[in-house]
Design a protein around this motif. Structure first.
Motif, PDB file in Angstrom:
ATOM      1  N   ALA A   1      16.370  12.677 116.062  1.00 38.03           N
ATOM      2  CA  ALA A   1      15.123  13.061 116.720  1.00 38.03           C
ATOM      3  C   ALA A   1      15.286  13.081 118.236  1.00 38.03           C
ATOM      4  N   ASP A   2      15.966  12.073 118.781  1.00 29.57           N
ATOM      5  CA  ASP A   2      16.190  12.025 120.225  1.00 29.57           C
ATOM      6  C   ASP A   2      17.043  13.202 120.687  1.00 29.57           C
ATOM      7  N   ALA A   3      18.074  13.526 119.917  1.00 32.34           N
ATOM      8  CA  ALA A   3      18.973  14.611 120.302  1.00 32.34           C
ATOM      9  C   ALA A   3      18.259  15.957 120.314  1.00 32.34           C
ATOM     10  N   LEU A   4      17.279  16.116 119.421  1.00 29.41           N
ATOM     11  CA  LEU A   4      16.553  17.389 119.337  1.00 29.41           C
ATOM     12  C   LEU A   4      15.247  17.374 120.114  1.00 29.41           C
ATOM     13  N   GLY A   5      14.895  16.213 120.678  1.00 29.99           N
ATOM     14  CA  GLY A   5      13.670  16.118 121.463  1.00 29.99           C
ATOM     15  C   GLY A   5      12.409  16.267 120.636  1.00 29.99           C
TER      16      GLY A   5
ATOM     17  N   SER B   1      33.069  29.972 105.153  1.00 33.33           N
ATOM     18  CA  SER B   1      31.837  29.283 104.750  1.00 33.33           C
ATOM     19  C   SER B   1      31.331  28.353 105.841  1.00 33.33           C
ATOM     20  N   ASP B   2      31.814  28.543 107.042  1.00 33.24           N
ATOM     21  CA  ASP B   2      31.452  27.678 108.159  1.00 33.24           C
ATOM     22  C   ASP B   2      30.138  28.136 108.772  1.00 33.24           C
ATOM     23  N   THR B   3      29.071  27.871 108.046  1.00 36.43           N
ATOM     24  CA  THR B   3      27.752  28.282 108.509  1.00 36.43           C
ATOM     25  C   THR B   3      26.691  27.392 107.884  1.00 36.43           C
ATOM     26  N   ILE B   4      25.515  27.437 108.413  1.00 37.67           N
ATOM     27  CA  ILE B   4      24.376  26.709 107.854  1.00 37.67           C
ATOM     28  C   ILE B   4      23.256  27.713 107.635  1.00 37.67           C
ATOM     29  N   ALA B   5      22.938  27.968 106.368  1.00 38.63           N
ATOM     30  CA  ALA B   5      21.965  29.014 106.026  1.00 38.63           C
ATOM     31  C   ALA B   5      20.558  28.439 105.942  1.00 38.63           C
ATOM     32  N   VAL B   6      19.976  28.181 107.081  1.00 36.50           N
ATOM     33  CA  VAL B   6      18.620  27.652 107.142  1.00 36.50           C
ATOM     34  C   VAL B   6      17.830  28.474 108.148  1.00 36.50           C
ATOM     35  N   ALA B   7      16.706  29.018 107.702  1.00 37.08           N
ATOM     36  CA  ALA B   7      15.904  29.876 108.577  1.00 37.08           C
ATOM     37  C   ALA B   7      15.262  29.075 109.712  1.00 37.08           C
ATOM     38  N   ASP B   8      14.827  27.847 109.428  1.00 38.53           N
ATOM     39  CA  ASP B   8      14.190  27.001 110.428  1.00 38.53           C
ATOM     40  C   ASP B   8      15.258  26.521 111.419  1.00 38.53           C
ATOM     41  N   LYS B   9      15.159  26.945 112.661  1.00 42.10           N
ATOM     42  CA  LYS B   9      16.187  26.619 113.651  1.00 42.10           C
ATOM     43  C   LYS B   9      16.263  25.123 113.927  1.00 42.10           C
ATOM     44  N   THR B  10      15.142  24.439 113.856  1.00 42.97           N
ATOM     45  CA  THR B  10      15.160  22.996 114.075  1.00 42.97           C
ATOM     46  C   THR B  10      15.912  22.291 112.956  1.00 42.97           C
ATOM     47  N   ALA B  11      15.632  22.681 111.717  1.00 43.25           N
ATOM     48  CA  ALA B  11      16.331  22.097 110.572  1.00 43.25           C
ATOM     49  C   ALA B  11      17.815  22.425 110.630  1.00 43.25           C
ATOM     50  N   SER B  12      18.128  23.655 111.059  1.00 44.29           N
ATOM     51  CA  SER B  12      19.530  24.058 111.177  1.00 44.29           C
ATOM     52  C   SER B  12      20.250  23.194 112.219  1.00 44.29           C
ATOM     53  N   ALA B  13      19.581  22.933 113.327  1.00 50.21           N
ATOM     54  CA  ALA B  13      20.178  22.098 114.372  1.00 50.21           C
ATOM     55  C   ALA B  13      20.382  20.672 113.869  1.00 50.21           C
TER      56      ALA B  13
ATOM     57  N   MET C   1       9.921  16.113 108.321  1.00 49.98           N
ATOM     58  CA  MET C   1       9.099  17.023 107.533  1.00 49.98           C
ATOM     59  C   MET C   1       9.712  18.425 107.512  1.00 49.98           C
ATOM     60  N   ARG C   2      10.102  18.928 108.684  1.00 51.31           N
ATOM     61  CA  ARG C   2      10.659  20.282 108.748  1.00 51.31           C
ATOM     62  C   ARG C   2      12.007  20.371 108.036  1.00 51.31           C
ATOM     63  N   PHE C   3      12.810  19.315 108.120  1.00 50.71           N
ATOM     64  CA  PHE C   3      14.100  19.322 107.455  1.00 50.71           C
ATOM     65  C   PHE C   3      13.922  19.372 105.946  1.00 50.71           C
ATOM     66  N   ARG C   4      13.035  18.552 105.431  1.00 49.20           N
ATOM     67  CA  ARG C   4      12.843  18.518 103.975  1.00 49.20           C
ATOM     68  C   ARG C   4      12.292  19.847 103.458  1.00 49.20           C
ATOM     69  N   GLU C   5      11.380  20.445 104.196  1.00 45.29           N
ATOM     70  CA  GLU C   5      10.812  21.730 103.772  1.00 45.29           C
ATOM     71  C   GLU C   5      11.864  22.833 103.772  1.00 45.29           C
TER      72      GLU C   5
END
Length: 357
Positions: free
Chosen positions: A272-276, A241-253, A284-288
Motif C-alpha cells: 500500500a505504501d509503495a503504491l500510495g 509469458s513475462d506479463t501480467i494480464a490484469v486490466a486494473d492498473k493498480t492491481a497489475s502494479a 479490494m481492487r486486487f481481489r476484484e
C-alpha cells in the motif's frame, strides 16, 4: 556402471533379430519400440515416455518410467493463471500413438482452468502438411480467441508454431497472447523471439530413473511390473509469458510488486505504501481484478520459490525458508502443511523420486 552402449537410431518397433549382433544384457527405449515383444527377448527391458495410467502389458514391457503429464498440464495452467489471465487455451496434437502425452497434458490444463472458473479453449489439429498450411490453420484458430489470453502448447515445437502464427497476425506476445510450451528445449526456446517459457517435465530424471531400474534388473534384482511416474520440475520462465494480464492498473502494479518482493518478508502495508493507497482500497481492487487476496498471492509466491529451491538445490531447510520470505522454518512448515498437506522435507523427497502407480 561402465556399460557398453549400443544406440539404435531407427524409430520403429524393435525385432528380436535387430539385437542378435550385439547380444545385449538389457534394453531401454521409448514405449513405441516394444510393440508387445519385450518378454520374448528374455532380457531386462524398461520403457520410457509413457503416461501415468498406462497398462504395462499393453506396451509389451512390464516396466515403464513415465512423465506425470496431467501435472505438466496443470502446472502450465497455474503459471498462466498466476499472471492474471481469465481466458486460457491449450493447443495440442490430434490422436497419434507417438504423441500420447498431448491428451493428458490437455486434460490437466483444462481441469485446472475449470477449477479456477475461467474460460478455456482447446485445439488439437493434425500436424501433417506443409508449414504454410499448419500456420494458416493455427492463425485461423488464434484469430477467434479472446484477448488477452494465455495459451499452453503441448510441446515447445507447437509453441514455436503458435509464435510464428501470431506474428503472421500481428498479435503481440506476451502482451496480447502469452505462450508456454513443454520440454524446455533450449534449441527451440532460446532461439525464438520472444524466448519461450516452458515446463521442464523432468526428462533427465526420467532417463536416470529408467537407467537405474534397468541396471538393478541386470544385476538380478526382481522388480514388480508397474509404472514409475516422475513429477515435473516446474516452469522455466522466459519472455513469452513475462506479463501480467490484469486490466486494473493498480492491481497489475500490486502483482508486479509482489512478484519482485514477496520473498523479502513484505506485508500488505508495504504494498500500500509503495503504491500510495490505503490497505483496504488496494486489497479490494486486487481481489476484484485477480480473484484472490494479496495475502494469498504473497504466500503463493513464497511457496513456489521454496518448492523450486527444495527441488533444485541442496540448501538446508533453514536457508530455503530464509530465501523464500518465511519468518522461520516452523512458519514455512505450518504453511506447507496447510496448503500442500506435506512438510518441506517431504516435498523435497517427492520432487527427487518417482512414485509407483
Amino acid at each position: 556402471a561402465r556399460w557398453q552402449l549400443f544406440l539404435r537410431g531407427a524409430s520403429g518397433p524393435v525385432r528380436p533379430s535387430d539385437l542378435e549382433w550385439c547380444a545385449p544384457n538389457g534394453i531401454m527405449g521409448p514405449c513405441r519400440i516394444f510393440a508387445g515383444k519385450a518378454n520374448s527377448w528374455d532380457i531386462p527391458a524398461v520403457a520410457y515416455g509413457g503416461a501415468a495410467g498406462m497398462d504395462p502389458s499393453g506396451v509389451g514391457c512390464g516396466h515403464i518410467v513415465a512423465s506425470d503429464n496431467e501435472t505438466v498440464g496443470r502446472i502450465g495452467a497455474e503459471h498462466l493463471l498466476e499472471r492474471g489471465f481469465r481466458h486460457l487455451a491449450f493447443c495440442g496434437y490430434s490422436d497419434d500413438p507417438g504423441r500420447g502425452w498431448s491428451a493428458p497434458r490437455a486434460k490437466g490444463f483444462t481441469r485446472r482452468a475449470s477449477d479456477a472458473s475461467v474460460t478455456c479453449a482447446t485445439f488439437s489439429p493434425d500436424d501433417q502438411g506443409s508449414w504454410l498450411a499448419i500456420r494458416l490453420l493455427l492463425a485461423s484458430w488464434i484469430r477467434m480467441l479472446p484477448r488477452p489470453i494465455g495459451i499452453m502448447a503441448a510441446n515447445d515445437r507447437r509453441a514455436r508454431q503458435l509464435l510464428e502464427a501470431s506474428q503472421h497476425l500481428g498479435i503481440k506476445v506476451p502482451e496480447e497472447m502469452a505462450v508456454i510450451g513443454v520440454d524446455d528445449d533450449p534449441f527451440i526456446c532460446e532461439n525464438c523471439h520472444p524466448t519461450i517459457s516452458s515446463v521442464d517435465q523432468g526428462a533427465h530424471r526420467v532417463g536416470e530413473a529408467a537407467a537405474t531400474l534397468l541396471g538393478e534388473m541386470m544385476e538380478g534384482a526382481q522388480r514388480p511390473p508397474g509404472v514409475v511416474v516422475i513429477p515435473p520440475i516446474g516452469v522455466v520462465k522466459r519472455r513469452s509469458s513475462d506479463t501480467i494480464a490484469v486490466a486494473d492498473k493498480t492491481a497489475s502494479a500490486a502483482l508486479g510488486y509482489v512478484r519482485l518482493h514477496a520473498c523479502e518478508g513484505i506485508k500488505i502495508a508495504d504494498i500500500a505504501d509503495a503504491l500510495g493507497m490505503s490497505r483496504s482500497t488496494i486489497q479490494m481492487r486486487f481481489r476484484e481484478a485477480v480473484g484472490r487476496t494479496l495475502h494469498n498471492e504473497i504466500q503463493r509466491v513464497r511457496i513456489e520459490t521454496a518448492q523450486r529451491l527444495l527441488a533444485t538445490t541442496n540448501l538446508p531447510i533453514k536457508q530455503v525458508s530464509d530465501r523464500s520470505g518465511f519468518r522461520t522454518v516452523q512458519h514455512m512448515t505450518a504453511v506447507f502443511r496447510k496448503v500442500l498437506d506435506a512438510t518441506p522435507a517431504a516435498c523435497r523427497r517427492e520432487a527427487r523420486r518417482g512414485m509407483i502407480r
